[in-house]
Design a protein around this motif. Sequence first.
Motif: not given
Ligand code: PLP
Length: 339
Positions: A84, A176, A179, A202, A205
């Motif tokens: 992401s 975003d 989580y 994403t 996680k």
């Molecule tokens: C971990 C995290 C991401 C990273 O996501 P990727 O898909 O691994 O790049 C994006 N935003 C937040 C808030 C995160 O904690």
Amino acid sequence: MSYFKPNIDAMTAYVPGIQPGPGTIKLNANENPYPPSPKAWEAFAHVSDEELRVYPDPAAKVFTAVVSEILGVPQSRILAGNGSDNVLAAIIHAAGGPIAIPSPTFPYYQTLADVEGATIIEVDTNERFNVDFDALAKVQAAVTFLANPNNPTGVAATVEQIDALAGQLGGLLIVDEAYCDFTDITALPLVDKHPNLIVTRTLSKGYSLASLRLGFAVAQESLIASLFKAMEIYNLSTPTIKAGAAAYADQDHKNANAAKILASRNALATELASREWDVIPSEANFLLAAPPERNGEAVYEQLKAKGIFVRYFKQPRLADYLRITIGTDEQNKTLLAAL
Ligand SMILES: *Cc1c(COP(=O)(O)O)cnc(C)c1O
């Protein structure tokens, strides 16, 4: 003398969590402690010579078809990226600044602003790290980031708050949802209503695939079409697209792991609170918590000496706290014993 733009020379590089290697307990990057769906590796391993010989599909349609089916969102509203972070970077390349963020939040937004040479405006959260929505709306930035649940606090805003903010902003609102697999709160249903809303997600996680690098954005068609122009072409390999599609299709695997993590998170929060720790209520797969003496840095160093890596942020508001990723029950037990 420098070969680069002044904003690049002036900026500090992004500082990721330490990668401590085998034999340690790594609770510092909010990774999932459980393995990904076995179907991901199966799909990855079965990519043919022919599929490797030719360029991948720039639109990653095999992946976005699965996301479309599961989320009930048309494929034309989904844009896949190399994590992401890659999607977030495309948004800033395309929209520029100024950028508004709550503080504290995910440090990568600052990096994106720095690389782009964009102004960033930080809006302080309250003493329990709740976002000040009125102040954030007043900034009227070109791009407003809201990590929800927020990182590193774990605090989540409500859908009503996000709905109102999107309506008040003249610029883009990026929610975003890295989580989202650990909470019921999501802004996804608001995409229909708000032409300025982009929700990012994403597989790093919830799906235990941080190394695969796969994330996506959901927004109205015209936004997705504009963002696609700002993405690198062929930014996802065919193995990534196929493994991601298989992992995303395996919702049962992801949900079972998320349920285990939530139970462990609640148990760890209760135990730390009973030891007089200040635990910020979390909707994510980590806890922001301060020891009773509020000596976060000392406890961080002591844990590190025992091979347990949590995240410490030496900065205003966070210096008392540790951000602890939820591990397996075994890892959490070791952590509690060490504390
Ligand atoms: C971990 C995290 C991401 C990273 O996501 P990727 O898909 O691994 O790049 C994006 N935003 C937040 C808030 C995160 O904690």
